[in-house]
Design a protein around this motif. Structure first.
Motif, short mmCIF file in Angstrom:
data_model
loop_
_atom_site.label_atom_id
_atom_site.label_comp_id
_atom_site.label_asym_id
_atom_site.label_seq_id
_atom_site.Cartn_x
_atom_site.Cartn_y
_atom_site.Cartn_z
N PRO A 88 0.81 -1.23 0.00
CA PRO A 88 0.00 0.00 0.00
C PRO A 88 0.83 1.27 0.00
N TRP A 89 1.92 1.31 0.79
CA TRP A 89 2.71 2.54 0.83
C TRP A 89 3.38 2.83 -0.51
N LEU A 90 3.78 1.73 -1.22
CA LEU A 90 4.40 1.93 -2.53
C LEU A 90 3.37 2.42 -3.55
N VAL A 113 2.91 6.10 -3.02
CA VAL A 113 4.02 6.89 -3.61
C VAL A 113 3.89 6.94 -5.12
N GLN A 114 3.62 5.79 -5.73
CA GLN A 114 3.49 5.75 -7.18
C GLN A 114 2.31 6.60 -7.65
N GLY A 115 1.19 6.55 -6.91
CA GLY A 115 0.05 7.38 -7.28
C GLY A 115 0.36 8.85 -7.17
#
Length: 393
Positions: free
Chosen positions: A263-265, A268-270
């Motif tokens: 979820p954290w990645l 960041v990507q979003g």
């Protein structure tokens, strides 16, 4: 932001197509001028100006790819409310009149057509600009060679390809490899210098022919590239313009859904995707504003610059009258290459500026130092008015 030039129906007018075609050139001029102004205070921007073609090609590659993907139109065409549509010709027969014709059917662009559109919009103009630059350099080199000779041509070419003088004198194998590269580059440049004018003339002739036929409504393709790709440019309908924003949002949502990872990645990507979309939107708006500001400034200062750069041309003044030889002065010899004082061929020729006559430097210096006058006209002179001539006339 859309700019309608006029016309009715789905077929764009000639002026709409011409305006869309000239917009990238105006955009490049505006960016080059802006970078040149900022480079006066920020020297690192000169590196961008040194690679102007590559920088502009990369910028247009991003803009054209994004525009074709989201709106099915180039960056310039989308500003004028135009869309690219795939053309399919289907023969139709009329059983009553027994004649045949062609029915044009339009559909959305395929992936292959989008990729080839980017090639025709970005890649080919980039190579054309590089070939034009090589042709100009080769033409200047030929002109310089015809004027001054080709004595130091090999040295310049060696420096161009190696960038280091010491490589030439290190090893024989390096010299052989360098000579082969120089010869190959020279042949390529000569080939471009011979072929480029014909290629350029052919492209311009085909472009003019298609534009004339489009203006006369004899064809639906504005250029040869569009016909080769099977694409026609049409004016977008109101529904298509309204669907564009929803289509862009769907594409961006779909890209966010394809993100993988914890979820954290994904967060960041979003965030990075949102930033890139915002940068693209602001870049498009900024580029549009830069073009129109540049055009407005060009129009505003054009009349003033013309008045300043075109001063009143007056006829050249008549030459001064030739100095009269004094009766008591030293007569001139029949041979104009001889000195009137020693009657020998002039050594270190020097002119007396008050009269314009040429003598040997030693002869005229002694005479003017003693008599304070020109030997031929007897006009008062001093040794400070003697000038050395580097070419005996």
């Amino acid at each position: 932001m859309l700019f309608q030039v006029g016309g009715e129906g789905t077929r764009p007018t000639f002026f709409e197509m011409a305006a869309a075609q000239q917009l990238p050139a105006s955009l490049r001029a505006a960016l080059t001028y802006s970078l040149g102004v900022f480079a006066l205070r920020r020297s690192f921007l000169h590196k961008i100006l040194d690679y102007e073609d590559e920088f502009f090609a990369a910028l247009m590659l991003i803009l054209e790819g994004h525009s074709l993907r989201t709106t099915d139109a180039s960056f310039a065409e989308s500003l004028y409310g135009l869309r690219r549509k795939s053309v399919r010709l289907r023969l139709r027969k009329d059983s009553v009149r027994k004649d045949s014709g062609e029915e044009v059917q339009h559909s959305g662009l395929e992936k292959r057509q989008r990729i080839l559109s980017v090639v025709f919009l970005v890649v080919l103009p980039y190579f054309k600009s590089k070939l034009h630059a090589i042709y100009n350099k080769e033409r200047e080199a030929r002109l310089r060679e015809s004027l001054w000779g080709a004595e130091d041509q090999g040295f310049d070419e060696a420096d161009f390809f190696t960038g280091d003088d010491s490589i030439v004198s290190r090893e024989p194998s390096g010299n052989e490899e360098l000579s082969v590269r120089v010869q190959l580059a020279t042949k390529i440049k000569k080939f471009i210098a011979v072929c480029y004018p014909w290629i350029h003339a052919s492209c311009e002739g085909l472009s003019f022919t298609y534009q004339l036929l489009y203006l006369l409504d004899a064809t639906g393709f504005y250029s040869l590239g569009l016909q080769a790709l099977g694409i026609q440019v049409c004016r977008a309908t109101g529904q298509e313009l309204m669907d564009t924003s929803s289509r862009i949002s769907k594409i961006r949502n779909h890209e966010r859904e394809r993100l993988r990872g914890p979820p954290w990645l994904k967060t960041v990507q979003g965030a990075l995707l949102s930033c890139s979309y915002a940068v693209l939107d602001y870049a498009q708006t900024g580029l549009i504003a830069a073009v129109f500001i540049f055009k407005m400034m060009e129009w505003w200062y054009q009349s003033a610059e013309e008045r300043l750069s075109a001063p009143t041309v007056y006829p050249p003044p008549p030459p001064p009258p030739a100095p009269k030889m004094a009766i008591e002065g030293i007569p001139l010899p029949p041979n104009r290459s001889l000195c009137a004082l020693c009657l020998q061929k002039r050594a270190n020729p020097s002119v007396v500026t008050v009269s314009g006559f040429v003598f040997c430097y030693s002869c005229v210096f002694k005479y003017v130092s003693k008599y304070k006058r020109c030997p031929v006209t007897l006009i008062p002179a001093s040794v400070d008015q003697i000038r050395r001539l580097f070419h005996d006339t």
